[in-house]
Write an enzyme that holds these catalytic residues in place. Structure first.
Site, PDB file in Angstrom:
ATOM      1  N   TRP A   1      -3.496   9.285  -2.521  1.00 22.80           N
ATOM      2  CA  TRP A   1      -4.627  10.185  -2.752  1.00 22.80           C
ATOM      3  C   TRP A   1      -5.755   9.551  -3.528  1.00 22.80           C
ATOM      4  CZ3 TRP A   1      -4.718   9.673  -7.902  1.00 22.80           C
ATOM      5  CH2 TRP A   1      -3.496   9.374  -8.543  1.00 22.80           C
TER       6      TRP A   1
ATOM      7  N   LYS B   1      -0.061  10.649   7.827  1.00 19.77           N
ATOM      8  CA  LYS B   1       0.516  11.607   6.869  1.00 19.77           C
ATOM      9  C   LYS B   1      -0.180  11.337   5.537  1.00 19.77           C
ATOM     10  CE  LYS B   1       3.042  12.525   3.842  1.00 19.77           C
ATOM     11  NZ  LYS B   1       2.535  13.077   2.557  1.00 19.77           N
TER      12      LYS B   1
ATOM     13  N   SER C   1       3.399   3.786  -3.813  1.00 21.21           N
ATOM     14  CA  SER C   1       4.166   3.145  -4.886  1.00 21.21           C
ATOM     15  C   SER C   1       5.239   2.214  -4.319  1.00 21.21           C
ATOM     16  CB  SER C   1       4.827   4.225  -5.743  1.00 21.21           C
ATOM     17  OG  SER C   1       5.709   4.986  -4.934  1.00 21.21           O
TER      18      SER C   1
ATOM     19  N   TYR D   1      14.135   3.403   5.913  1.00 25.50           N
ATOM     20  CA  TYR D   1      13.924   4.263   7.088  1.00 25.50           C
ATOM     21  C   TYR D   1      13.915   3.415   8.353  1.00 25.50           C
ATOM     22  CZ  TYR D   1      12.060   7.752   3.708  1.00 25.50           C
ATOM     23  OH  TYR D   1      11.891   8.619   2.663  1.00 25.50           O
TER      24      TYR D   1
ATOM     25  N   GLU E   1       1.517  -1.722   1.284  1.00 24.20           N
ATOM     26  CA  GLU E   1       0.521  -2.002   0.224  1.00 24.20           C
ATOM     27  C   GLU E   1       0.968  -1.190  -0.986  1.00 24.20           C
ATOM     28  OE1 GLU E   1      -1.969  -4.062   0.436  1.00 24.20           O
ATOM     29  OE2 GLU E   1      -1.999  -4.426   2.601  1.00 24.20           O
TER      30      GLU E   1
ATOM     31  N   CYS F   1      -4.693   0.874  -7.726  1.00 20.58           N
ATOM     32  CA  CYS F   1      -3.568  -0.058  -7.580  1.00 20.58           C
ATOM     33  C   CYS F   1      -3.909  -1.406  -8.200  1.00 20.58           C
ATOM     34  CB  CYS F   1      -3.212  -0.222  -6.112  1.00 20.58           C
ATOM     35  SG  CYS F   1      -4.616  -0.678  -5.098  1.00 20.58           S
TER      36      CYS F   1
ATOM     37  N   GLU G   1       3.804   0.054 -14.062  1.00 20.41           N
ATOM     38  CA  GLU G   1       2.526   0.571 -13.571  1.00 20.41           C
ATOM     39  C   GLU G   1       2.329   1.985 -14.129  1.00 20.41           C
ATOM     40  OE1 GLU G   1       2.025   1.774  -9.430  1.00 20.41           O
ATOM     41  OE2 GLU G   1       0.087   0.759  -9.424  1.00 20.41           O
TER      42      GLU G   1
END
Ligand code: NAD
Length: 496
Positions: free
Chosen positions: A166, A190, A244, A254, A266, A301, A400
């Site tokens: 976001w 998504k 993250s 997955y 990323e 980031c 982080e």
């Protein structure tokens, strides 16, 4: 920046028609009926209800993308025609720039000036740039023996699942979608549950610009439900993720547990910013360090969250950053004068406050900020925060935080600086301030980071690749290299 006053933005925000739907096969869809609330972090108020997608909506979107890829026109168009559609998307984004900036600012708390000037400029440029690139990519015909002809062609990889965060909701979506579409792929996006509204607008605008149905689909919903369903889906050929490191790791699982889809990541960072005493301008180094950590509420980031400063100039540089922290205008994201807006939400603000509490408990010295502010607004605001006397072993120096929290560490020689800089599981970006050309080259080679900025920070344009080493990810967004994520190389060997 547009000449729009705070009052005018507030008026436009009230009049904004926000809807939280999916966009599947060229049309808005409400899905199965489940919803979640989109809450604005600027005042804690509900903006609208958003369709909460799950496996069923992901299935429908992947089926639409599959049809569009397997039998639709998009992958079969001349690349120049695909390029024209991407450029039309850029034009429509430009036309609706103010509305998109306002939506982003409302949903995730970014200052409106940054949303308009930086986020929107970036996403518009991205679609235009990949539109222009679409027909400028060449295949290869390597030299072979005279009785053979070899062709190495780049083919679109298929259906791309894009899962994004976001903090730059449109730019980061654009960095996946635009090169994937230019290559001839189809996409299921998504977005983050914190930025569903701007993503829907992007899906609608793409359809309006002439993208055939099913080529770009948007499914809103929770990460562990909708994101997971996309990650595991056997109809997805490539999964491009920004977010993250912890969630990136899940996408590798997955893939392993489904169809071995290619996974591009990323991920997070804990970027070092090294200031040597021979920096060309220590004031500029300090101002840039402050801007870097406080820009976008530190929700970057690449944030230069570890300032590594030579002990002889540490106090001078830290003091200048602390001054800047006190001057920064934190407040309503819709005020064009605001420099730092709201954190994305209460949950994230609490997380960042937790890191600050840990820093205090570990014995780091708080030089500025450290607490929430503007509580009377109902919004999620945090003071720009600076810690010094941070030891490399402290969690403050290792984890982080993804907030406006700077850790200042000192060193006494260059080897120590490089050692400290690389003492992290991440490898996204790094900064270096020096007047010595040899030092600049030697140190930038020694730094394990996807991007090294010398005497600047966060500079660049679309021509250069962006991505991380180590646990900051793999593959590269932006530039011609991004096409590598969305294409497969095929060899055709013809015996003459
Ligand atoms: P996040 O990893 O929590 O979420 C990112 C996306 O993954 C969201 O769409 C979310 O819904 C989805 N997701 C969450 N849990 C999931 C699960 N179990 N399965 C499938 N999908 C899931 O990250 P965030 O809070 O949205 O963003 C912050 C993180 O993103 C930071 O770590 C930051 O460094 C990173 N980031 C990296 C870059 C980059 O280019 N390297 C850019 C921006 C942000």
């Amino acid at each position: 920046m547009l000449d729009i006053t705070h009052e005018e933005w507030l008026r436009r925000a009230k009049a904004l028609d926000l809807s939280g739907l999916h966009h599947i096969d060229g049309a808005d869809e409400s899905g199965g009926g489940a919803v979640f609330a989109a809450v604005s972090p600027r005042d804690g108020q509900v903006l609208t209800q958003v369709a909460d997608g799950g496996a069923q909506e992901v299935d429908a979107a992947v089926a639409a993308a599959r049809r569009a890829f397997d039998s639709g026109p998009w992958p079969r168009l001349a690349p120049a025609d695909r390029g024209r559609t991407l450029m039309r998307i850029a034009d429509l984004l430009e036309e609706r720039r103010a509305e998109l900036a306002l939506t982003v600012s409302l949903e995730m708390g970014k200052p409106i000036a940054d949303a308009y000037d930086i986020e929107l400029r970036a996403v518009i440029t991205t679609f235009r740039w990949y539109g222009q690139l679409a027909d400028k990519v060449h295949d290869e015909s390597p030299h072979t023996a005279p009785d053979a002809l070899a062709l190495v062609t780049r083919e679109p990889a298929g259906v791309v699942g894009a899962v994004v965060p976001w903090n730059f909701p449109l730019t980061l979506a654009g960095w996946k979608i635009a090169p994937a579409l230019a290559a001839g792929c189809t996409v299921v996006l998504k977005p983050s549950e914190n930025s569903p509204l701007s993503a829907l607008l992007l899906g609608r605008i793409a359809t309006e610009a002439g993208l055939p149905p099913g080529v770009l689909n948007v499914v809103n919903g929770d990460g562990p439900v909708a994101g997971r369903a996309l990650g595991l889906h056997p109809g997805v050929d490539v999964l491009a993720f920004t977010g993250s490191t912890a969630v990136g790791r899940r996408f590798l699982h997955y893939s392993a547990d489904s169809n071995l889809k290619r996974v591009w990541l990323e991920l997070g960072g804990k970027s070092p910013n090294i200031v040597l005493p021979d920096a060309p301008d220590l004031e500029k180094a300090a101002a840039t360090a402050a801007w870097g950590i406080f820009f976008n509420q530190g929700e970057m980031c690449t944030a230069p969250s570890r300032l590594l400063v030579h002990s002889t100039v540490a106090e001078q540089v830290t003091e200048a950053i602390v001054r800047r922290a006190h001057e920064l205008r934190v407040g309503d994201p819709l005020d064009p004068a605001t420099e730092m807006g709201a954190m994305v939400g209460e949950h994230h603000l609490e997380r960042v406050l937790g890191h600050i509490g840990t820093g205090l408990a570990e014995g780091a010295r708080l030089r500025a900020g450290g607490d929430r502010t503007a509580g009377e607004t109902g919004g999620s605001f945090l003071q720009p925060t600076v810690f010094d006397q941070v030891d490399p072993g402290m969690r403050l120096a290792r984890e982080e935080i993804f907030g406006p929290v700077l850790s200042v560490l000192t060193f006494d020689d260059l080897d120590e600086a490089v050692r400290l800089a690389n003492a992290t599981e991440y490898g996204l970006a790094a900064g270096l301030w020096t007047s010595d050309l040899s030092t600049a080259h030697r140190v930038s080679r020694a730094l394990k980071a996807g991007t090294v900025w010398v005497n600047c920070y966060e500079e660049g344009d679309l021509t250069v690749p962006f991505g991380g080493m180590k646990q900051s990810g793999n593959g590269r967004d932006k530039s011609v290299h991004a096409l590598e994520k969305y294409t497969e190389l095929k060899t055709t060997w013809i015996q003459l």
